[in-house]
Design a protein around this motif. Structure first.
Motif, PDB file in Angstrom:
ATOM      1  N   CYS A  54      -0.857   8.938  -8.479  1.00  0.00           N
ATOM      2  CA  CYS A  54      -0.423   7.785  -7.382  1.00  0.00           C
ATOM      3  C   CYS A  54      -0.236   6.593  -7.942  1.00  0.00           C
ATOM      4  CB  CYS A  54      -1.715   7.734  -6.326  1.00  0.00           C
ATOM      5  SG  CYS A  54      -2.159   9.193  -5.392  1.00  0.00           S
ATOM      6  N   TRP A  57       3.458   4.913  -7.993  1.00  0.00           N
ATOM      7  CA  TRP A  57       3.835   4.584  -6.672  1.00  0.00           C
ATOM      8  C   TRP A  57       3.255   3.118  -6.350  1.00  0.00           C
ATOM      9  CZ3 TRP A  57       1.949   7.116  -1.525  1.00  0.00           C
ATOM     10  CH2 TRP A  57       2.579   6.692  -0.475  1.00  0.00           C
ATOM     11  N   THR A  61       5.133  -0.533  -5.719  1.00  0.00           N
ATOM     12  CA  THR A  61       4.936  -1.167  -4.610  1.00  0.00           C
ATOM     13  C   THR A  61       4.477  -2.757  -4.964  1.00  0.00           C
ATOM     14  OG1 THR A  61       4.468   0.825  -3.549  1.00  0.00           O
ATOM     15  CG2 THR A  61       3.733  -1.317  -2.530  1.00  0.00           C
ATOM     16  N   GLN A  80       7.847   2.945   3.166  1.00  0.00           N
ATOM     17  CA  GLN A  80       6.856   3.735   2.389  1.00  0.00           C
ATOM     18  C   GLN A  80       6.191   4.536   3.679  1.00  0.00           C
ATOM     19  OE1 GLN A  80       4.132   0.700   1.172  1.00  0.00           O
ATOM     20  NE2 GLN A  80       4.343   1.648  -1.014  1.00  0.00           N
TER      21      GLN A  80
END
Length: 148
Positions: A54, A57, A61, A80
């Motif tokens: 994860c 990502w 962001t 998102q």
């Protein structure tokens, strides 16, 4: 494209602190309300690989929202959330035996909104990326029936 800024020790420590804050904040009510918060050993082993998957990502962001206005942050949250919900809906269509995910869908926009607010407060891409990825990995390990 500008080169990806590297992490420093301070931002990594802040990321661990952010994870600890989120873990305690959610865990304070999760254990009694909606999920088993303390991970059993076989799930604890999966936590870091899930968090590592994860991390890109959440780092991305954090990078794109670092200098964003409130409106831009809202649009990123909306994008998102749409991508995550759309992907999970597609998963349920392809694999109907994962229908329990449909019940969890209303939680994801709320959790992503909380993480977006945390991102605004922290405003350090690496700290947010580390903290949010560790937290999201914990959520996945705690909440989903994984094959362990």
């Amino acid at each position: 494209m500008t080169p990806l800024p590297g992490p420093n020790a301070s931002s990594l420590l802040q990321g661990l602190g952010l994870f600890a804050f989120l873990w305690v904040a959610f865990g304070a009510f999760a254990q009694a309300v909606w999920l088993q918060w303390w991970l059993i050993p076989s799930r604890l082993v999966l936590w870091l690989p899930l968090a590592a998957s994860c991390f890109p990502w959440f780092l991305a962001t954090g990078l794109v929202q670092q200098a964003a206005t409130g409106r831009q942050r809202f649009l990123w949250w909306l994008g998102q959330t749409g991508a995550l919900i759309g992907g999970l809906l597609l998963t349920v269509v392809i694999l109907p035996q994962l229908g329990f995910v449909f019940i969890l869908l209303p939680l994801f926009p709320l959790i992503l909104a909380i993480l977006s607010l945390v991102n605004r407060s922290v405003n350090l891409a690496w700290a947010y990326g580390v903290g949010a990825a560790l937290f999201w990995g914990w959520l996945l390990a705690a909440g989903f029936p994984l094959s362990v």
